[in-house]
Design a protein around this motif. Structure first.
Motif, PDB file in Angstrom:
ATOM      1  N   ASP A  14      -6.453   6.864   3.052  1.00 39.30           N
ATOM      2  CA  ASP A  14      -6.614   5.446   3.361  1.00 39.30           C
ATOM      3  C   ASP A  14      -7.378   4.725   2.255  1.00 39.30           C
ATOM      4  N   LEU A  17      -4.945   4.146  -0.570  1.00 43.63           N
ATOM      5  CA  LEU A  17      -3.999   3.077  -0.253  1.00 43.63           C
ATOM      6  C   LEU A  17      -4.688   1.716  -0.222  1.00 43.63           C
ATOM      7  N   ASN A  18      -5.939   1.691   0.206  1.00 42.79           N
ATOM      8  CA  ASN A  18      -6.695   0.439   0.170  1.00 42.79           C
ATOM      9  C   ASN A  18      -6.861  -0.046  -1.266  1.00 42.79           C
ATOM     10  N   ASN A  21      -3.660  -1.434  -2.405  1.00 48.74           N
ATOM     11  CA  ASN A  21      -3.500  -2.766  -1.825  1.00 48.74           C
ATOM     12  C   ASN A  21      -4.292  -3.802  -2.632  1.00 48.74           C
ATOM     13  N   THR A  95       1.952  12.047   4.240  1.00 51.47           N
ATOM     14  CA  THR A  95       1.905  10.984   3.237  1.00 51.47           C
ATOM     15  C   THR A  95       3.173  11.065   2.400  1.00 51.47           C
ATOM     16  N   SER A 130       0.720  -1.385   3.527  1.00 48.61           N
ATOM     17  CA  SER A 130       0.065  -1.672   4.807  1.00 48.61           C
ATOM     18  C   SER A 130       0.652  -0.816   5.927  1.00 48.61           C
ATOM     19  N   ARG A 133      -0.635   2.717   5.569  1.00 42.87           N
ATOM     20  CA  ARG A 133      -2.024   2.825   6.035  1.00 42.87           C
ATOM     21  C   ARG A 133      -2.072   2.898   7.559  1.00 42.87           C
TER      22      ARG A 133
END
Length: 181
Positions: A14, A17-18, A21, A95, A130, A133
């Motif tokens: 996460d 991926l954040n 983002n 993933t 998103s 996540r």
């Protein structure tokens, strides 16, 4: 311990991926600026954009948990969370491969038209990340896991809280925590 490792895998994935983002949000700003007919710094905008694409690729190739690369390819990690060994006592954390190309970002911001095209692709990539996540947390919403993880953490909290009390047997604490692991 296994449930905590599962949470750890999710936290690492996460966080990666954040960061992707965040990079995509910056990429969208650059694409918006470059798509304007009034910009004179398109070369600089494109240079930064290409760096963002490279950073997304780097994250995809290097993020790992306990030696398991989470985004180099589609990866599924089985987490044993119960004692019976049945499928009800296992959850899977999955993933996918992560790269700029995989997100559909291969273009350039070298012209207003190219930047406008890329802007739509960036918006789609943000939606993809998103969604990824959101999917990460789904296994830990598993009805069989939530009570077990909560109970283990509560026991650990009780013992750690008592460990701060003068005279508490530290060796007992470590023996109990070893059993929980």
């Amino acid at each position: 311990r296994n449930a905590n490792d599962g949470v750890g895998i999710i936290n690492v994935a996460d966080a990666a991926l954040n960061e992707v983002n965040n990079l995509l949000q910056r990429a969208m700003t650059l694409a918006e600026q470059s798509s304007s007919g009034t910009t004179s710094s398109r070369t600089a905008l494109n240079t930064e954009y290409q760096s963002i694409l490279s950073e997304i690729d780097r994250i995809g190739q290097t993020v790992s948990f306990n030696g398991v690369y989470l985004f180099q390819a589609a990866t599924t990690v089985d987490v044993q969370v119960g004692a019976t060994g049945t499928s009800n006592d296992r959850i899977q954390v999955t993933t996918g491969a992560l790269s700029a190309t995989g997100l559909g970002l291969t273009g350039t911001l070298s012209s207003a038209g190219a930047a406008q095209t890329e802007l739509g692709l960036i918006k789609t990539a943000i939606g993809t990340v998103s969604g990824d996540r959101g999917a990460l947390g789904a296994p830990f919403a598993h009805e069989d896991l939530a009570p077990e993880l909560g109970a283990l953490l509560a026991v650990e909290d009780v013992f750690l809280g008592r460990a701060r009390v003068p005279g508490f047997d530290q060796h007992l604490l470590h023996r109990v925590l070893d059993v929980l692991d």
